[in-house]
Design a protein around this motif. Structure first.
Motif, PDB file in Angstrom:
ATOM      1  N   ARG A  30       0.832  -1.205   0.000  1.00 21.21           N
ATOM      2  CA  ARG A  30       0.000   0.000   0.000  1.00 21.21           C
ATOM      3  C   ARG A  30       0.870   1.260   0.000  1.00 21.21           C
ATOM      4  O   ARG A  30       1.870   1.332   0.706  1.00 21.21           O
ATOM      5  CB  ARG A  30      -0.898  -0.001   1.231  1.00 21.21           C
ATOM      6  CG  ARG A  30      -1.960   1.085   1.247  1.00 21.21           C
ATOM      7  CD  ARG A  30      -2.891   0.939   2.447  1.00 21.21           C
ATOM      8  NE  ARG A  30      -3.458  -0.392   2.551  1.00 21.21           N
ATOM      9  CZ  ARG A  30      -4.545  -0.814   1.901  1.00 21.21           C
ATOM     10  NH1 ARG A  30      -5.168   0.005   1.077  1.00 21.21           N
ATOM     11  NH2 ARG A  30      -4.996  -2.043   2.076  1.00 21.21           N
ATOM     12  N   ILE A  31       0.475   2.257  -0.778  1.00 19.94           N
ATOM     13  CA  ILE A  31       1.201   3.519  -0.836  1.00 19.94           C
ATOM     14  C   ILE A  31       0.916   4.336   0.422  1.00 19.94           C
ATOM     15  O   ILE A  31      -0.250   4.535   0.796  1.00 19.94           O
ATOM     16  CB  ILE A  31       0.812   4.330  -2.085  1.00 19.94           C
ATOM     17  CG1 ILE A  31       1.271   3.592  -3.341  1.00 19.94           C
ATOM     18  CG2 ILE A  31       1.382   5.748  -2.032  1.00 19.94           C
ATOM     19  CD1 ILE A  31       0.834   4.236  -4.635  1.00 19.94           C
ATOM     20  N   GLN A  32       1.979   4.802   1.053  1.00 20.60           N
ATOM     21  CA  GLN A  32       1.873   5.679   2.210  1.00 20.60           C
ATOM     22  C   GLN A  32       2.052   7.140   1.819  1.00 20.60           C
ATOM     23  O   GLN A  32       1.474   8.031   2.436  1.00 20.60           O
ATOM     24  CB  GLN A  32       2.931   5.309   3.261  1.00 20.60           C
ATOM     25  CG  GLN A  32       2.797   3.892   3.788  1.00 20.60           C
ATOM     26  CD  GLN A  32       1.470   3.661   4.478  1.00 20.60           C
ATOM     27  OE1 GLN A  32       1.133   4.352   5.418  1.00 20.60           O
ATOM     28  NE2 GLN A  32       0.719   2.682   4.002  1.00 20.60           N
ATOM     29  N   GLU A  33       2.853   7.373   0.778  1.00 19.67           N
ATOM     30  CA  GLU A  33       3.136   8.732   0.342  1.00 19.67           C
ATOM     31  C   GLU A  33       3.699   8.704  -1.079  1.00 19.67           C
ATOM     32  O   GLU A  33       4.480   7.826  -1.421  1.00 19.67           O
ATOM     33  CB  GLU A  33       4.173   9.350   1.287  1.00 19.67           C
ATOM     34  CG  GLU A  33       4.607  10.744   0.961  1.00 19.67           C
ATOM     35  CD  GLU A  33       5.705  11.246   1.884  1.00 19.67           C
ATOM     36  OE1 GLU A  33       6.177  12.355   1.624  1.00 19.67           O
ATOM     37  OE2 GLU A  33       6.092  10.544   2.842  1.00 19.67           O
ATOM     38  N   GLU A  45       3.763  -2.739   3.709  1.00 21.54           N
ATOM     39  CA  GLU A  45       2.937  -3.954   3.735  1.00 21.54           C
ATOM     40  C   GLU A  45       1.951  -3.778   4.876  1.00 21.54           C
ATOM     41  O   GLU A  45       2.304  -3.300   5.947  1.00 21.54           O
ATOM     42  CB  GLU A  45       3.842  -5.177   3.919  1.00 21.54           C
ATOM     43  CG  GLU A  45       3.215  -6.479   3.494  1.00 21.54           C
ATOM     44  CD  GLU A  45       2.430  -7.133   4.602  1.00 21.54           C
ATOM     45  OE1 GLU A  45       1.439  -7.795   4.291  1.00 21.54           O
ATOM     46  OE2 GLU A  45       2.802  -6.993   5.757  1.00 21.54           O
ATOM     47  N   ASP A  46       0.704  -4.148   4.675  1.00 28.50           N
ATOM     48  CA  ASP A  46      -0.337  -3.895   5.671  1.00 28.50           C
ATOM     49  C   ASP A  46      -0.052  -4.503   7.040  1.00 28.50           C
ATOM     50  O   ASP A  46      -0.486  -3.975   8.051  1.00 28.50           O
ATOM     51  CB  ASP A  46      -1.696  -4.386   5.171  1.00 28.50           C
ATOM     52  CG  ASP A  46      -2.277  -3.491   4.084  1.00 28.50           C
ATOM     53  OD1 ASP A  46      -1.754  -2.373   3.885  1.00 28.50           O
ATOM     54  OD2 ASP A  46      -3.253  -3.904   3.441  1.00 28.50           O
ATOM     55  N   ASN A  47       0.672  -5.608   7.089  1.00 30.21           N
ATOM     56  CA  ASN A  47       0.930  -6.281   8.367  1.00 30.21           C
ATOM     57  C   ASN A  47       2.223  -5.835   9.036  1.00 30.21           C
ATOM     58  O   ASN A  47       2.589  -6.388  10.072  1.00 30.21           O
ATOM     59  CB  ASN A  47       0.946  -7.798   8.183  1.00 30.21           C
ATOM     60  CG  ASN A  47      -0.427  -8.326   7.842  1.00 30.21           C
ATOM     61  OD1 ASN A  47      -1.426  -7.866   8.376  1.00 30.21           O
ATOM     62  ND2 ASN A  47      -0.493  -9.270   6.932  1.00 30.21           N
ATOM     63  N   ASN A  48       2.928  -4.866   8.457  1.00 30.40           N
ATOM     64  CA  ASN A  48       4.165  -4.347   9.056  1.00 30.40           C
ATOM     65  C   ASN A  48       3.886  -3.013   9.728  1.00 30.40           C
ATOM     66  O   ASN A  48       3.015  -2.261   9.304  1.00 30.40           O
ATOM     67  CB  ASN A  48       5.257  -4.152   7.998  1.00 30.40           C
ATOM     68  CG  ASN A  48       5.786  -5.462   7.476  1.00 30.40           C
ATOM     69  OD1 ASN A  48       5.628  -6.501   8.090  1.00 30.40           O
ATOM     70  ND2 ASN A  48       6.402  -5.418   6.313  1.00 30.40           N
ATOM     71  N   ASN A  49       4.692  -2.706  10.770  1.00 35.46           N
ATOM     72  CA  ASN A  49       4.550  -1.427  11.454  1.00 35.46           C
ATOM     73  C   ASN A  49       5.326  -0.317  10.760  1.00 35.46           C
ATOM     74  O   ASN A  49       4.979   0.852  10.883  1.00 35.46           O
ATOM     75  CB  ASN A  49       5.019  -1.542  12.905  1.00 35.46           C
ATOM     76  CG  ASN A  49       4.109  -2.441  13.719  1.00 35.46           C
ATOM     77  OD1 ASN A  49       2.906  -2.457  13.508  1.00 35.46           O
ATOM     78  ND2 ASN A  49       4.673  -3.191  14.637  1.00 35.46           N
TER      79      ASN A  49
END
Length: 86
Positions: A30-33, A45-49
């Protein structure tokens, strides 16, 4: 499923993209920025912090996640590979 994109700089925060890393690995995150006008993307990755250490390059984007999945396809592929190498 992913769909190919013609304008690879049009993605924005929250979009899920599939891209090739600098090592050649295909990754879906997923794009964060978006950076540099969409030429690079900070992904996670959705499951990573934490966000990924490598920026996704727009020119390496393969497609965008459409929200449609085919469950268990990965298991079938892995099973076939296991039989092939045995």
């Amino acid at each position: 499923m992913t769909k190919p994109q013609e304008d690879i700089t049009q993605f924005q925060q929250g979009d899920v993209i599939t891209f090739q890393s600098s090592k050649g690995t295909i990754i879906t995150h997923r794009i964060q920025e978006a950076k540099q006008g969409g030429e690079q993307y900070v992904t996670k990755e959705d499951n990573n912090n934490a966000v990924d250490t490598e920026l996704a390059q727009a020119k390496k984007v393969v497609g965008q996640y459409t929200g449609f999945t085919v469950q268990y396809v990965g298991y079938i592929v892995l099973r076939q590979k296991a039989h092939f190498f045995c």
